[in-house]
Scaffold this active site. Structure first.
Site, PDB file in Angstrom:
ATOM      1  N   CYS A  73      30.001  30.563  49.400  1.00 37.72           N
ATOM      2  CA  CYS A  73      28.581  30.650  49.522  1.00 37.72           C
ATOM      3  C   CYS A  73      28.528  30.340  51.066  1.00 37.72           C
ATOM      4  CB  CYS A  73      27.408  30.035  49.454  1.00 37.72           C
ATOM      5  SG  CYS A  73      25.829  30.712  50.117  1.00 37.72           S
ATOM      6  N   HIS A 150      34.099  39.256  44.629  1.00 35.23           N
ATOM      7  CA  HIS A 150      33.813  40.360  45.345  1.00 35.23           C
ATOM      8  C   HIS A 150      34.244  42.218  44.557  1.00 35.23           C
ATOM      9  CE1 HIS A 150      30.411  38.270  48.218  1.00 35.23           C
ATOM     10  NE2 HIS A 150      31.057  37.176  47.642  1.00 35.23           N
ATOM     11  N   GLU A 199      23.959  40.150  44.492  1.00 36.66           N
ATOM     12  CA  GLU A 199      24.696  39.203  45.147  1.00 36.66           C
ATOM     13  C   GLU A 199      24.056  38.648  43.188  1.00 36.66           C
ATOM     14  OE1 GLU A 199      24.293  36.026  47.034  1.00 36.66           O
ATOM     15  OE2 GLU A 199      23.788  36.276  49.173  1.00 36.66           O
ATOM     16  N   CYS A 208      24.958  38.102  52.834  1.00 39.37           N
ATOM     17  CA  CYS A 208      25.748  37.454  52.329  1.00 39.37           C
ATOM     18  C   CYS A 208      27.049  36.998  53.240  1.00 39.37           C
ATOM     19  CB  CYS A 208      25.813  38.495  50.862  1.00 39.37           C
ATOM     20  SG  CYS A 208      26.965  37.877  49.911  1.00 39.37           S
ATOM     21  N   GLY A 211      30.142  38.214  50.939  1.00 36.52           N
ATOM     22  CA  GLY A 211      30.254  39.808  51.034  1.00 36.52           C
ATOM     23  C   GLY A 211      30.519  39.927  51.821  1.00 36.52           C
TER      24      GLY A 211
HETATM   25  N1  LIG Z   1      25.606  34.886  45.199  1.00 38.35           N
HETATM   26  C1  LIG Z   1      27.253  35.007  45.401  1.00 38.35           C
HETATM   27  C2  LIG Z   1      27.213  32.892  45.367  1.00 38.35           C
HETATM   28  C3  LIG Z   1      26.109  32.950  47.149  1.00 38.35           C
HETATM   29  C4  LIG Z   1      26.710  34.262  48.053  1.00 38.35           C
HETATM   30  C5  LIG Z   1      26.317  34.343  49.380  1.00 38.35           C
HETATM   31  N2  LIG Z   1      25.038  33.685  49.208  1.00 38.35           N
HETATM   32  C6  LIG Z   1      26.699  34.132  50.933  1.00 38.35           C
HETATM   33  O1  LIG Z   1      25.970  33.712  51.925  1.00 38.35           O
HETATM   34  O2  LIG Z   1      27.897  33.868  50.494  1.00 38.35           O
HETATM   35  C7  LIG Z   1      27.691  34.022  44.211  1.00 38.35           C
HETATM   36  O3  LIG Z   1      27.101  34.178  42.968  1.00 38.35           O
HETATM   37  O4  LIG Z   1      29.691  34.355  44.399  1.00 38.35           O
END
Ligand SMILES: N[C@H](CCC[C@H](N)C(=O)O)C(=O)O
Length: 269
Positions: A73, A150, A199, A208, A211
């Site tokens: 994250c 991703h 997400e 994100c 992301g």
């Molecule tokens: N939803 C993402 C985790 C949080 C990613 C996002 N909140 C960030 O800042 O990188 C996943 O399941 O891989």
């Protein structure tokens, strides 16, 4: 037992951060999902638990709004970096990352991206630079693993995509055995991207970090941008650089909203 927490965010991607280094706090999918619930819990996109680490300064556990524990994250890495200060080595399920508080906010070395289909992961072999798949107007994505998976679609106008409808369809497609974070991006210029993200386990978020890292690297692999870009997310900008030694450097803000406590008995593990 009363459990202290800190409510934080990175460009509006929000977190409940529990520092369990001195006082262990059992965390399960059930408890994480209940704490993250925006009506009956504290509410957040991700729940973060800090624990002692044998290999780094701290271990950061990451639970999505749906309670699932995941590998990375980016925005929360900056929040933890701000909370602990200075420079920190942070152990995650996705590998070791490093944060540093700087004059511009918090810089995080997110490690090396991976592109092989098994590393994403995909359910079967496929070129991940331009995948021969599509969902309505979203096709030919590139796939990058930056600790977490991703899929990135480059489109003329990211704002024109009905991501609330297409995001969950792509997130849960059997092509992605671990599900996937869905990114739709537009190229504004050779050093400038616009990005919206559905997400995995959290839905549409204001930002994100992983992301932004994956999308920037995907754009660089496709020669759409240089190796250092500004990524504009709904919640604000991040700077992403794919360095000469193949690691991804993300720089941006992190903010504390408030602190509080909850009663662990109110959230059964
Ligand atoms: N939803 C993402 C985790 C949080 C990613 C996002 N909140 C960030 O800042 O990188 C996943 O399941 O891989």
């Amino acid at each position: 037992m009363q459990v202290p927490f800190r409510k934080m965010h990175g460009l509006g991607n929000d977190f409940v951060v529990i520092d369990a280094r001195e006082m262990p706090v059992a965390m399960t999918t059930r408890r994480a999902g209940a704490l993250a619930d925006r009506r009956t819990g504290i509410g957040c996109d991700q729940l973060i638990v800090l624990e002692p680490s044998d290999v780094a300064d701290v271990r950061m556990r990451i639970f999505n709004n749906d309670g699932g524990e995941v590998e990375a994250c980016g925005n929360a890495s900056r929040a933890v970096g701000l909370l602990l200060g200075g420079t920190q080595a942070i152990e995650t399920l996705g590998g070791l990352i490093r944060s540093e508080v700087t004059g511009e906010g918090v810089a995080v070395d997110m490690g090396r991206p991976r592109f092989d289909w098994q590393a994403i992961p995909l359910a079967y072999a496929m070129d991940t630079l331009a995948m021969p798949v599509g969902w309505e107007e979203l096709d030919q994505p590139t796939a990058v693993n930056v600790g977490n998976p991703h899929a990135i679609f480059f489109v003329p106008d990211a704002d024109a995509v009905d991501l609330a409808r297409l995001g969950p369809v792509i997130e849960t497609d059997p092509l992605f055995p671990e599900r996937v974070n869905v990114n739709v991006a537009s190229v504004v210029g050779p050093d400038h991207l616009k990005l919206r993200v559905w997400e995995r386990g959290a839905g549409l978020t204001r930002a994100c970090g992983t992301g932004a890292c994956a999308t920037a690297v995907g754009a660089m692999r496709r020669r759409l941008t240089g190796r250092k870009v500004r990524v504009d997310l709904p919640g604000g900008p991040l700077t992403i650089e794919w360095t000469a030694d193949d690691t991804i450097l993300m720089t941006g803000p992190a903010t504390t909203s408030f602190t509080g406590v909850f009663e662990d008995a109110d959230y059964p593990a």
